[in-house]
Design a protein around this motif. Structure first.
Motif, short mmCIF file in Angstrom:
data_model
loop_
_atom_site.label_atom_id
_atom_site.label_comp_id
_atom_site.label_asym_id
_atom_site.label_seq_id
_atom_site.Cartn_x
_atom_site.Cartn_y
_atom_site.Cartn_z
N PHE A 44 0.85 -1.18 0.00
CA PHE A 44 0.00 0.00 0.00
C PHE A 44 0.88 1.24 0.00
N THR A 45 0.47 2.23 -0.78
CA THR A 45 1.19 3.50 -0.80
C THR A 45 0.24 4.60 -0.34
N ILE A 46 0.82 5.70 0.07
CA ILE A 46 0.03 6.85 0.52
C ILE A 46 0.34 8.03 -0.40
N GLY A 47 -0.69 8.55 -1.03
CA GLY A 47 -0.55 9.72 -1.89
C GLY A 47 -1.02 10.96 -1.17
N ALA A 58 -4.52 9.97 0.68
CA ALA A 58 -5.29 8.76 0.40
C ALA A 58 -4.36 7.55 0.40
N ILE A 59 -4.93 6.40 0.75
CA ILE A 59 -4.20 5.13 0.70
C ILE A 59 -4.62 4.40 -0.57
N PHE A 60 -3.63 3.87 -1.30
CA PHE A 60 -3.88 3.13 -2.53
C PHE A 60 -3.28 1.73 -2.41
N ASP A 61 -3.98 0.76 -2.99
CA ASP A 61 -3.40 -0.58 -3.05
C ASP A 61 -2.52 -0.69 -4.29
N ILE A 88 0.24 17.33 7.67
CA ILE A 88 0.39 16.24 6.71
C ILE A 88 0.51 14.91 7.44
N CYS A 89 1.40 14.88 8.43
CA CYS A 89 1.63 13.63 9.16
C CYS A 89 0.40 13.21 9.95
N SER A 90 -0.32 14.18 10.48
CA SER A 90 -1.53 13.88 11.23
C SER A 90 -2.57 13.22 10.33
N LEU A 91 -2.72 13.73 9.10
CA LEU A 91 -3.66 13.13 8.16
C LEU A 91 -3.24 11.71 7.80
N ILE A 92 -1.95 11.52 7.55
CA ILE A 92 -1.45 10.20 7.17
C ILE A 92 -1.67 9.20 8.31
N LEU A 93 -1.36 9.61 9.52
CA LEU A 93 -1.55 8.71 10.66
C LEU A 93 -3.03 8.38 10.87
#
Length: 346
Positions: A44-47, A58-61, A88-93
């Protein structure tokens, strides 16, 4: 390649979990072959998309399917870069918490943002929209998340998305134009982004139209984007009538000649911009994207009409103009593709 080499490579990919057998076999004469496919849940990657007033993540497979997405409105251009990194980091977490069972499979983060980017070092060298200079974005985010991070110019990641999954899939040479809070372009040849000597190629919005013209946010006068970007149109409108946003301007254009004049002038400069770029690069397709054309798709037809007026005769009928197939999702998808490609290169 020999069949043995292919089998060895496929075995390695299966062992890594990136590829899996479908359980089906091909039909035909002779030995039946086992069919293969990408394993969507392998990684999974995070864009991440950053603009002056919003952050999206967003998380993508592995098949580029969006699993979950989150947005946050914020005045990024008026905040301290460290505060923006915290957001940014807060959203990703927050995204990772929603899919905590898959956390071990996150391979990397891709970030697309406006401005001149040193993609190798992960540095935002200059972003007029963000009011940033020499921000070590890659290292700042990596320190907080512990996940590899890759950054690039937002138009370049959008073009990467369109080539991989959108309007440019069948194109050999594509000119990608982005119109919104700024104006940028990307040239893609056979799937490769033309970056120039310092990864700065494509800043068409900062080509000079009038050295005594409107003051651009970059500090220079008469840049092309001062005749096209949404903030510039609002600024021009406010000289004639109070206008808070681009929607008010377009609504006024239905009945007010001053408003339609501002929009028609912007469309004219778009036509000039594309016809000039076509003379320089001779693309087979031009993709026009960005918040303006996404909100007002009728602009595409108007831009095409202007291009027909300005383009040099030998270049007529050598290219087609398309709207973005991915629309507002292009930046996030492209950032994910960037992250995936970097992971596979490693």
């Amino acid at each position: 390649m020999s069949a043995t080499s292919i089998s060895r490579i496929i075995a390695e990919l299966i062992n890594e979990g990136l590829v899996r057998e479908t359980g089906q076999t091909s039909s035909g004469v002779g030995r039946q072959a086992v069919l293969l496919e990408l394993n969507p849940s392998a990684i999974f990657t995070i864009g991440v998309e950053i603009d002056r007033e919003i952050i999206k993540a967003a998380i993508f497979d592995f098949s580029a399917k969006s699993i979950t997405e989150i947005h946050q409105s914020t005045a990024v251009n008026n905040s301290d870069p460290n505060e923006a990194v915290d957001q940014i980091c807060s959203l990703i977490l927050s995204l990772i918490e929603k899919t905590a069972n898959e956390a071990a499979r996150y391979c990397s983060v891709g970030i697309g943002l406006p401005g001149v980017i040193n993609s190798d070092e992960g540095v935002s060298l200059f972003s007029a929209q963000m009011n940033w200079k020499n921000i070590q974005l890659k290292s700042l985010v990596e320190e907080r998340l512990g996940i590899p991070v890759y950054i690039d110019n937002d138009q370049k990641v959008k073009a990467l998305a369109e080539y991989s999954y959108g309007s440019a899939q069948n194109s050999k040479s594509t000119l990608f134009i982005g119109i919104g809070s700024g104006v940028g372009s990307v040239l893609m040849v056979n799937g490769n982004v033309f970056r120039g000597g310092s990864n700065s190629a494509g800043e068409i919005g900062h080509t000079t139209i009038d050295p005594n013209g409107i003051l651009c946010e970059c500090g220079r006068r008469g840049c092309l984007q001062t005749y096209i970007a949404d903030w510039a149109l609002i600024q021009e409108a406010n000289k004639l009538s109070p206008t808070q946003n681009i929607d008010q301007l377009f609504e006024a254009s239905k009945t007010e000649s001053w408003a339609s004049s501002i929009i028609n002038r912007a469309v004219m400069y778009c036509g000039m911009m594309i016809s000039n770029a076509v003379c320089m690069y001779n693309p087979d397709s031009v993709i026009v994207s960005g918040s303006l054309v996404e909100s007002y798709p009728e602009l595409i037809t108007m831009i095409e009409e202007q291009c027909n007026k300005f383009v040099w005769e030998p270049y007529k009928d050598t290219f087609k103009i398309y709207s973005s197939e991915l629309g507002g999702s292009a930046n996030l998808i492209g950032a994910s593709v960037l992250a995936t490609n970097k992971y596979l290169e490693q």
